[in-house]
Design a protein around this motif. Structure first.
Motif, PDB file in Angstrom:
ATOM      1  N   GLN A 209      22.162  25.678  29.575  1.00 50.60           N
ATOM      2  CA  GLN A 209      22.006  25.545  28.215  1.00 50.60           C
ATOM      3  C   GLN A 209      20.761  26.453  27.577  1.00 50.60           C
ATOM      4  OE1 GLN A 209      21.490  22.988  30.516  1.00 50.60           O
ATOM      5  NE2 GLN A 209      19.870  21.730  30.269  1.00 50.60           N
ATOM      6  N   LEU A 210      20.358  27.539  28.447  1.00 51.62           N
ATOM      7  CA  LEU A 210      19.348  28.092  27.867  1.00 51.62           C
ATOM      8  C   LEU A 210      19.580  28.992  26.705  1.00 51.62           C
ATOM      9  CD1 LEU A 210      17.232  29.626  31.024  1.00 51.62           C
ATOM     10  CD2 LEU A 210      16.334  28.526  28.919  1.00 51.62           C
ATOM     11  N   ASN A 211      21.154  29.490  26.666  1.00 55.62           N
ATOM     12  CA  ASN A 211      21.475  30.176  25.531  1.00 55.62           C
ATOM     13  C   ASN A 211      21.350  29.435  24.411  1.00 55.62           C
ATOM     14  OD1 ASN A 211      22.294  32.680  26.491  1.00 55.62           O
ATOM     15  ND2 ASN A 211      23.945  31.728  27.184  1.00 55.62           N
ATOM     16  N   GLN A 212      21.314  28.317  24.269  1.00 52.37           N
ATOM     17  CA  GLN A 212      21.423  27.243  22.995  1.00 52.37           C
ATOM     18  C   GLN A 212      19.945  27.146  22.582  1.00 52.37           C
ATOM     19  OE1 GLN A 212      22.946  23.258  23.915  1.00 52.37           O
ATOM     20  NE2 GLN A 212      22.225  22.256  21.823  1.00 52.37           N
ATOM     21  N   TYR A 213      18.953  27.287  23.418  1.00 52.79           N
ATOM     22  CA  TYR A 213      17.577  27.175  22.918  1.00 52.79           C
ATOM     23  C   TYR A 213      16.777  28.467  23.004  1.00 52.79           C
ATOM     24  CZ  TYR A 213      18.766  22.444  23.648  1.00 52.79           C
ATOM     25  OH  TYR A 213      19.532  20.909  23.616  1.00 52.79           O
TER      26      TYR A 213
ATOM     27  N   GLN B  14      16.763  37.705  25.493  1.00 55.65           N
ATOM     28  CA  GLN B  14      16.146  36.393  25.090  1.00 55.65           C
ATOM     29  C   GLN B  14      14.936  35.782  25.670  1.00 55.65           C
ATOM     30  OE1 GLN B  14      20.257  35.059  26.488  1.00 55.65           O
ATOM     31  NE2 GLN B  14      20.224  33.739  24.225  1.00 55.65           N
ATOM     32  N   VAL B  15      14.311  35.256  25.164  1.00 51.81           N
ATOM     33  CA  VAL B  15      13.129  34.566  25.908  1.00 51.81           C
ATOM     34  C   VAL B  15      13.095  33.098  25.579  1.00 51.81           C
ATOM     35  CG1 VAL B  15      10.611  34.487  25.238  1.00 51.81           C
ATOM     36  CG2 VAL B  15      11.806  36.618  25.049  1.00 51.81           C
ATOM     37  N   TYR B  16      12.921  32.258  26.485  1.00 44.36           N
ATOM     38  CA  TYR B  16      12.680  30.854  26.356  1.00 44.36           C
ATOM     39  C   TYR B  16      11.410  30.499  27.148  1.00 44.36           C
ATOM     40  CZ  TYR B  16      12.810  25.925  26.428  1.00 44.36           C
ATOM     41  OH  TYR B  16      12.636  24.602  26.327  1.00 44.36           O
ATOM     42  N   ARG B  17      10.588  29.657  26.549  1.00 46.01           N
ATOM     43  CA  ARG B  17       9.271  28.887  27.027  1.00 46.01           C
ATOM     44  C   ARG B  17       9.340  27.493  26.940  1.00 46.01           C
ATOM     45  NH1 ARG B  17       3.112  29.500  24.621  1.00 46.01           N
ATOM     46  NH2 ARG B  17       2.323  28.083  26.343  1.00 46.01           N
ATOM     47  N   ASP B  18       8.939  26.711  27.963  1.00 48.61           N
ATOM     48  CA  ASP B  18       8.611  25.270  28.053  1.00 48.61           C
ATOM     49  C   ASP B  18       7.095  25.539  27.993  1.00 48.61           C
ATOM     50  OD1 ASP B  18       8.070  25.539  30.520  1.00 48.61           O
ATOM     51  OD2 ASP B  18      10.006  24.486  31.135  1.00 48.61           O
ATOM     52  N   GLU B  19       6.566  24.147  28.405  1.00 50.19           N
ATOM     53  CA  GLU B  19       4.967  24.170  28.641  1.00 50.19           C
ATOM     54  C   GLU B  19       4.398  24.892  29.921  1.00 50.19           C
ATOM     55  OE1 GLU B  19       3.903  20.156  28.216  1.00 50.19           O
ATOM     56  OE2 GLU B  19       4.159  20.026  25.984  1.00 50.19           O
ATOM     57  N   ASP B  20       5.352  24.973  30.853  1.00 52.07           N
ATOM     58  CA  ASP B  20       4.998  25.531  32.043  1.00 52.07           C
ATOM     59  C   ASP B  20       5.626  27.149  32.503  1.00 52.07           C
ATOM     60  OD1 ASP B  20       3.473  23.189  33.080  1.00 52.07           O
ATOM     61  OD2 ASP B  20       5.452  22.189  32.924  1.00 52.07           O
ATOM     62  N   TRP B  21       6.838  27.307  31.971  1.00 53.76           N
ATOM     63  CA  TRP B  21       7.549  28.419  32.348  1.00 53.76           C
ATOM     64  C   TRP B  21       7.774  29.475  31.306  1.00 53.76           C
ATOM     65  CZ3 TRP B  21       8.031  29.884  37.388  1.00 53.76           C
ATOM     66  CH2 TRP B  21       7.893  28.858  38.481  1.00 53.76           C
ATOM     67  N   MET B  22       8.029  30.557  31.279  1.00 53.46           N
ATOM     68  CA  MET B  22       8.444  31.528  30.551  1.00 53.46           C
ATOM     69  C   MET B  22       9.600  32.194  31.031  1.00 53.46           C
ATOM     70  SD  MET B  22       6.911  34.085  27.470  1.00 53.46           S
ATOM     71  CE  MET B  22       6.091  35.276  28.888  1.00 53.46           C
TER      72      MET B  22
END
Length: 397
Positions: A109-113, A134-142
């Protein structure tokens, strides 16, 4: 505190290795050691760290670093659909990367977010272009996705491009291939080993993961900071899996060999801005839930990873027993473990329970529950044996 003696599982795996008939050269040892320590920045917090699924790579030969060259930089423009449509694979890049067996922190689901990034780097001395897709980041990982493309046929005979600059960790971590250098001078080192994987004879894709929680604890928020990646020392090769095995509790051993190694000319520089943590697609379980001496405090599933806080019995001082944790989705899919860090609840008492933080692949969005299985492992047996200490199935909402 950090465990100071040894990891029995690692020693047992080393005992069973078939060593090469010719001793490794110094640069080959550098690569093995760099892979083993995961190229983690020396500034990481002082904690006991354990990777629940040790991954050992036996490298048979080393490659020559590529020469320096001129770099052409693009501008940063998040969420640019027109640009994304003009780039090969970018719109579905994470999905393609996530199908590879060795990708860490996989997520369909990374593509979606994820955010689309307009950033390319080209070399005056090579026919290759590297694009930050693409770049995705949550509170702990990028998590970053990169695509390497070429218009000629020079890569047609290879299935992999290594991006580890020969496997050696430079004295200054800012000089490491794939490291992110902040404008403030700080360095974010990537987690694990980097491979571009073949999509076709002109296109290779790669995912990079950065444990931001190792840096924000003492350095404040990274949101909005500009970072620069320097990628160099690329080596095209073919990879052979010599041996691999997985035990009941998810521990994995893999030995690979590299063939047809061919250094690629070119240095590539990419600059972008660290986004704020994503807030969509996050599901959680909040405890505590205690059973058989194990307490599950919390579990959070983001589009990039699953983070677990769990309290386990301590076997400190024992060369026989330890614990391992397995996480599975509702359909029984094993979620690959990335890393684990823990400390005693009472650091003055080595017999007190451990509070562990584990990271796994993210939980699929269609999985409404997850199952946490805790094993007690007896390393005095050959091969090592494990018994289920407890099993907890919890909902995510």
């Amino acid at each position: 505190m950090r465990k100071s003696d040894y990891d029995p599982s690692l020693l047992h795996e080393l005992d069973t290795l078939d060593l090469p008939s010719v001793p490794l050269k110094e640069e080959e040892w550098d690569r093995v050691l760099a892979s083993a320590r995961g190229q983690v920045n020396a500034k990481r917090p002082y904690r006991k760290t354990r990777r629940p699924r040790p991954l050992l790579r036996l490298v048979r030969s080393a490659a020559v670093a590529a020469a320096a060259c001129v770099v052409v930089l693009g501008s940063v423009n998040l969420a640019n659909p027109a640009f994304a449509e003009s780039l090969p694979l970018v719109g579905t890049l994470f999905s393609r990367i996530n199908r590879e067996e060795d990708t860490r922190l996989r997520s369909e689901q990374l593509n979606q977010y994820a955010q689309t990034v307009e950033q390319t780097a080209e070399s005056a001395t090579s026919p290759y272009t590297v694009t930050l897709g693409q770049v995705y980041r949550d509170e702990d990982w990028m998590r970053l996705s990169l695509v390497l493309t070429t218009e000629d046929e020079s890569l047609a005979g290879f299935d992999t491009i290594r991006a580890d600059a020969g496997g050696s960790m430079p004295a200054d971590t800012a000089d490491a291939s794939g490291a992110l250098v902040l404008d403030s001078g700080g360095v974010l080192s990537q987690e694990g080993v980097s491979w571009f994987t073949r999509q076709d004879e002109h296109t290779f894709v790669m995912g990079l993961n950065y444990p931001l929680f190792l840096y924000e604890e003492g350095n404040g928020s990274l949101t909005g900071q500009s970072v620069t990646m320097h990628l160099y020392g690329l080596v095209a090769c073919n990879v052979e899996v010599v041996e691999e095995r997985t035990n009941d509790w998810g521990g994995q051993y893999q030995q690979v060999a590299y063939h047809d190694e061919t250094p690629l000319e070119g240095d590539y520089t990419l600059t972008f801005t660290i986004p704020a943590p994503g807030t969509e697609g996050i599901r959680t379980f909040t405890g505590p839930l205690t059973q058989d001496g194990v307490t599950l405090h919390s579990l959070k599933a983001t589009p990039a990873a699953a983070k677990m806080e769990i309290q386990l019995p301590s076997y400190e001082g024992s060369n026989r027993y330890t614990t391992e944790v397995k996480l599975t989705a509702a359909d029984g899919t094993l979620l690959k473990a990335e890393r684990g860090e823990g400390k005693h609840l009472d650091e003055a008492d080595p017999q007190s329970d451990y509070l562990w933080t584990y990271y796994f692949d993210t939980v699929p969005e269609d999985s409404q529950t997850v199952t946490v299985t805790v094993y007690r492992i007896d390393y005095s047996a050959q091969p090592s044996t494990g018994e289920v200490l407890t099993e907890l199935t919890v909902p995510l909402s």
